[in-house]
Design a protein around this motif. Structure first.
Motif, PDB file in Angstrom:
ATOM      1  N   VAL A  39      -6.269   3.485   2.145  1.00 15.60           N
ATOM      2  CA  VAL A  39      -5.090   2.807   2.674  1.00 15.60           C
ATOM      3  C   VAL A  39      -4.963   3.045   4.175  1.00 15.60           C
ATOM      4  O   VAL A  39      -4.667   2.118   4.945  1.00 15.60           O
ATOM      5  N   ILE A  40      -5.184   4.277   4.593  1.00 12.36           N
ATOM      6  CA  ILE A  40      -5.096   4.594   6.012  1.00 12.36           C
ATOM      7  C   ILE A  40      -6.110   3.777   6.814  1.00 12.36           C
ATOM      8  O   ILE A  40      -5.792   3.192   7.850  1.00 12.36           O
ATOM      9  N   VAL A  41      -7.341   3.692   6.305  1.00  9.97           N
ATOM     10  CA  VAL A  41      -8.383   2.926   6.993  1.00  9.97           C
ATOM     11  C   VAL A  41      -8.019   1.449   7.039  1.00  9.97           C
ATOM     12  O   VAL A  41      -8.209   0.771   8.059  1.00  9.97           O
ATOM     13  N   MET A  42      -7.477   0.920   5.948  1.00  9.17           N
ATOM     14  CA  MET A  42      -7.113  -0.491   5.893  1.00  9.17           C
ATOM     15  C   MET A  42      -6.022  -0.836   6.900  1.00  9.17           C
ATOM     16  O   MET A  42      -6.113  -1.832   7.628  1.00  9.17           O
ATOM     17  N   VAL A  43      -4.976  -0.026   6.954  1.00  8.53           N
ATOM     18  CA  VAL A  43      -3.868  -0.302   7.861  1.00  8.53           C
ATOM     19  C   VAL A  43      -4.313  -0.155   9.316  1.00  8.53           C
ATOM     20  O   VAL A  43      -3.979  -0.982  10.173  1.00  8.53           O
ATOM     21  N   ILE A  44      -5.088   0.893   9.607  1.00  5.42           N
ATOM     22  CA  ILE A  44      -5.589   1.083  10.967  1.00  5.42           C
ATOM     23  C   ILE A  44      -6.493  -0.083  11.365  1.00  5.42           C
ATOM     24  O   ILE A  44      -6.418  -0.606  12.482  1.00  5.42           O
ATOM     25  N   GLY A  45      -7.361  -0.512  10.426  1.00  5.93           N
ATOM     26  CA  GLY A  45      -8.240  -1.639  10.707  1.00  5.93           C
ATOM     27  C   GLY A  45      -7.457  -2.896  11.037  1.00  5.93           C
ATOM     28  O   GLY A  45      -7.800  -3.637  11.965  1.00  5.93           O
ATOM     29  N   PHE A  46      -6.403  -3.142  10.285  1.00  7.46           N
ATOM     30  CA  PHE A  46      -5.551  -4.306  10.528  1.00  7.46           C
ATOM     31  C   PHE A  46      -4.925  -4.229  11.920  1.00  7.46           C
ATOM     32  O   PHE A  46      -4.930  -5.205  12.677  1.00  7.46           O
ATOM     33  N   LEU A  47      -4.383  -3.051  12.259  1.00  6.16           N
ATOM     34  CA  LEU A  47      -3.710  -2.900  13.543  1.00  6.16           C
ATOM     35  C   LEU A  47      -4.679  -3.015  14.716  1.00  6.16           C
ATOM     36  O   LEU A  47      -4.374  -3.665  15.722  1.00  6.16           O
ATOM     37  N   VAL A  48      -5.847  -2.387  14.584  1.00  2.17           N
ATOM     38  CA  VAL A  48      -6.838  -2.455  15.658  1.00  2.17           C
ATOM     39  C   VAL A  48      -7.293  -3.889  15.880  1.00  2.17           C
ATOM     40  O   VAL A  48      -7.504  -4.328  17.016  1.00  2.17           O
ATOM     41  N   TYR A  63       0.813  -1.213   0.000  1.00  2.00           N
ATOM     42  CA  TYR A  63       0.000   0.000   0.000  1.00  2.00           C
ATOM     43  C   TYR A  63       0.846   1.263   0.000  1.00  2.00           C
ATOM     44  O   TYR A  63       0.436   2.303  -0.523  1.00  2.00           O
ATOM     45  N   SER A  64       2.035   1.213   0.578  1.00  4.08           N
ATOM     46  CA  SER A  64       2.923   2.373   0.505  1.00  4.08           C
ATOM     47  C   SER A  64       3.365   2.612  -0.932  1.00  4.08           C
ATOM     48  O   SER A  64       3.439   3.760  -1.393  1.00  4.08           O
ATOM     49  N   GLN A  65       3.641   1.521  -1.667  1.00  4.22           N
ATOM     50  CA  GLN A  65       3.985   1.655  -3.080  1.00  4.22           C
ATOM     51  C   GLN A  65       2.813   2.223  -3.876  1.00  4.22           C
ATOM     52  O   GLN A  65       2.998   3.052  -4.779  1.00  4.22           O
ATOM     53  N   LEU A  66       1.610   1.787  -3.532  1.00  4.47           N
ATOM     54  CA  LEU A  66       0.421   2.294  -4.204  1.00  4.47           C
ATOM     55  C   LEU A  66       0.243   3.786  -3.935  1.00  4.47           C
ATOM     56  O   LEU A  66      -0.073   4.565  -4.850  1.00  4.47           O
ATOM     57  N   LEU A  67       0.479   4.206  -2.709  1.00  9.26           N
ATOM     58  CA  LEU A  67       0.364   5.621  -2.366  1.00  9.26           C
ATOM     59  C   LEU A  67       1.394   6.458  -3.115  1.00  9.26           C
ATOM     60  O   LEU A  67       1.075   7.539  -3.626  1.00  9.26           O
ATOM     61  N   PHE A  68       2.641   5.974  -3.175  1.00  7.94           N
ATOM     62  CA  PHE A  68       3.685   6.704  -3.890  1.00  7.94           C
ATOM     63  C   PHE A  68       3.308   6.873  -5.363  1.00  7.94           C
ATOM     64  O   PHE A  68       3.514   7.944  -5.946  1.00  7.94           O
ATOM     65  N   LEU A  69       2.768   5.815  -5.945  1.00  9.76           N
ATOM     66  CA  LEU A  69       2.372   5.879  -7.348  1.00  9.76           C
ATOM     67  C   LEU A  69       1.271   6.904  -7.558  1.00  9.76           C
ATOM     68  O   LEU A  69       1.306   7.713  -8.485  1.00  9.76           O
ATOM     69  N   MET A  70       0.257   6.885  -6.680  1.00  7.06           N
ATOM     70  CA  MET A  70      -0.855   7.812  -6.814  1.00  7.06           C
ATOM     71  C   MET A  70      -0.415   9.250  -6.588  1.00  7.06           C
ATOM     72  O   MET A  70      -0.880  10.165  -7.269  1.00  7.06           O
TER      73      MET A  70
END
Length: 351
Positions: A260-269, A229-236
């Motif tokens: 992406v932010i919601v996905m990563v936070i959801g994973f961590l929570v 997702y970091s690679q996806l963000l850099f591309l966008m």
């Protein structure tokens, strides 16, 4: 109960004993209510919470599966992975949350040792499939959007193979406690079951199993998700910078960033409290801790059966449109027009 001593009983029995209690058998989590661990209202509140997770989790994920069966246009490679996620969530909700609802209502592991093993295995299996499915979604986004392999096309058979791999990995992670490497026992307030991470019986090699789970089923998927997702963000961001005057590109960049932010936070929570708490206990043997605190990470992981589909599926425009149609709530939306979301999804992500 700020501290407790732990006493091993034969086979499946493991009971957290208050310091001022000597009668071990009378506190068996398979035989009597565990009222020494908390107020009766806490047990009933947890039972109500588990009931909500059971109803919401089974409903949302069942509708997702039925919707995919009904609408052929949903059978894209990305949606195969999302349905795989829904199936794993359904297992956790229908077996894990339902069993916990019943046990919290009775205030002890009323389903017995065998039921404990079944619930623990089902919840762990479904949870591990979910974890790896989230990693596969991230990997698929990276391959399709960032194109690290050039013109490689991620096709349905690739998605099916990835889905099969998530179940293989999940079985590798969840099956060992059934065969002596760790074991499934009551945890937290003794109304849910999971791998044994808090006892010190060397017979089951609990420490090595916890390290294995942390590395293979948390660190690896999380690293995959963050990298992709970091690679996806850099591309966008690069695309948005190159097309600074394009309102649509700027909007897409903001949407992907939020997703992406919601996905990563959801994973961590969902998973970090369980992983960190278990790892802390393993590395701090002899330190007193309130076993009831283990209930919180367990509940958060089961809650993923509701917010995972909300993040990955219900925010998917194509799924949302078809779901409304299936429920008779389309409001006159054009079915064919919604099919274009397949192309848009493959460009910016699953939401």
């Amino acid at each position: 109960m700020r501290g407790h001593r732990q006493t091993e009983l034969p086979e499946d029995f493991w009971i957290p004993i208050p310091l001022d209690t000597n009668n071990i058998t009378s506190l068996s989590p398979f035989l009597v209510p565990q009222d020494h661990l908390g107020h009766i209202g806490v047990f009933y509140a947890m039972s109500a919470f588990m009931f909500v997770l059971f109803v919401a989790g089974t409903t949302i994920n069942t509708l997702t599966i039925l919707c995919t069966i009904q609408y052929k246009k949903l059978r894209s490679h990305l949606n195969y992975i999302l349905v795989n996620l829904a199936v794993s969530n359904l297992i956790v909700a229908s077996i894990g949350s339902a069993t916990c609802f019943y046990c919290f209502m009775n205030r002890y592991m009323a389903v017995g040792p065998l039921g404990c093993k079944i619930e623990g295995f089902a919840a762990t299996l479904g949870g591990m499939v979910s974890l790896w499915s989230l990693a596969v979604v991230a990997f698929e986004r990276w391959l399709v959007v960032c194109k690290p392999l050039g013109n490689f096309a991620f096709k349905p058979h690739h998605a099916i193979a990835c889905c099969a791999a998530t179940w293989v990995f999940a079985l590798i992670a969840s099956a060992p406690p059934l065969f002596g490497w760790s074991r499934y026992i009551p945890e937290g307030m003794q109304c849910s079951c999971g791998p044994d991470w808090y006892t010190t019986n060397n017979k089951y090699n609990n420490e090595t199993y916890v390290y294995f789970l942390f590395g293979f089923c948390f660190a690896v998927p999380f690293t995959t998700i963050v990298f992709c997702y970091s690679q996806l963000l850099f591309l966008m961001k690069s695309a948005a910078k190159a097309q600074a005057e394009s309102a649509s590109t700027q909007k897409a960049e903001k949407e992907v960033t939020r997703m992406v932010i919601v996905m990563v936070i959801g994973f961590l929570v969902c998973w970090s409290p369980y992983a960190i708490f278990a790892l802390w206990v393993v590395n701090n043997r002899g330190q007193s801790f309130d076993l009831r605190m283990a209930t919180i990470p367990s509940c958060l992981s089961k809650a993923s059966t509701v917010y995972n589909p909300m993040i990955y599926i219900l925010l998917n425009k194509q799924f949302r449109t078809c779901l409304k149609k299936m429920l008779g709530m389309s409001g006159g939306e054009d079915e064919e027009g919604s099919s274009t979301s397949v192309t848009e999804v493959s460009k910016v992500g699953p939401a």
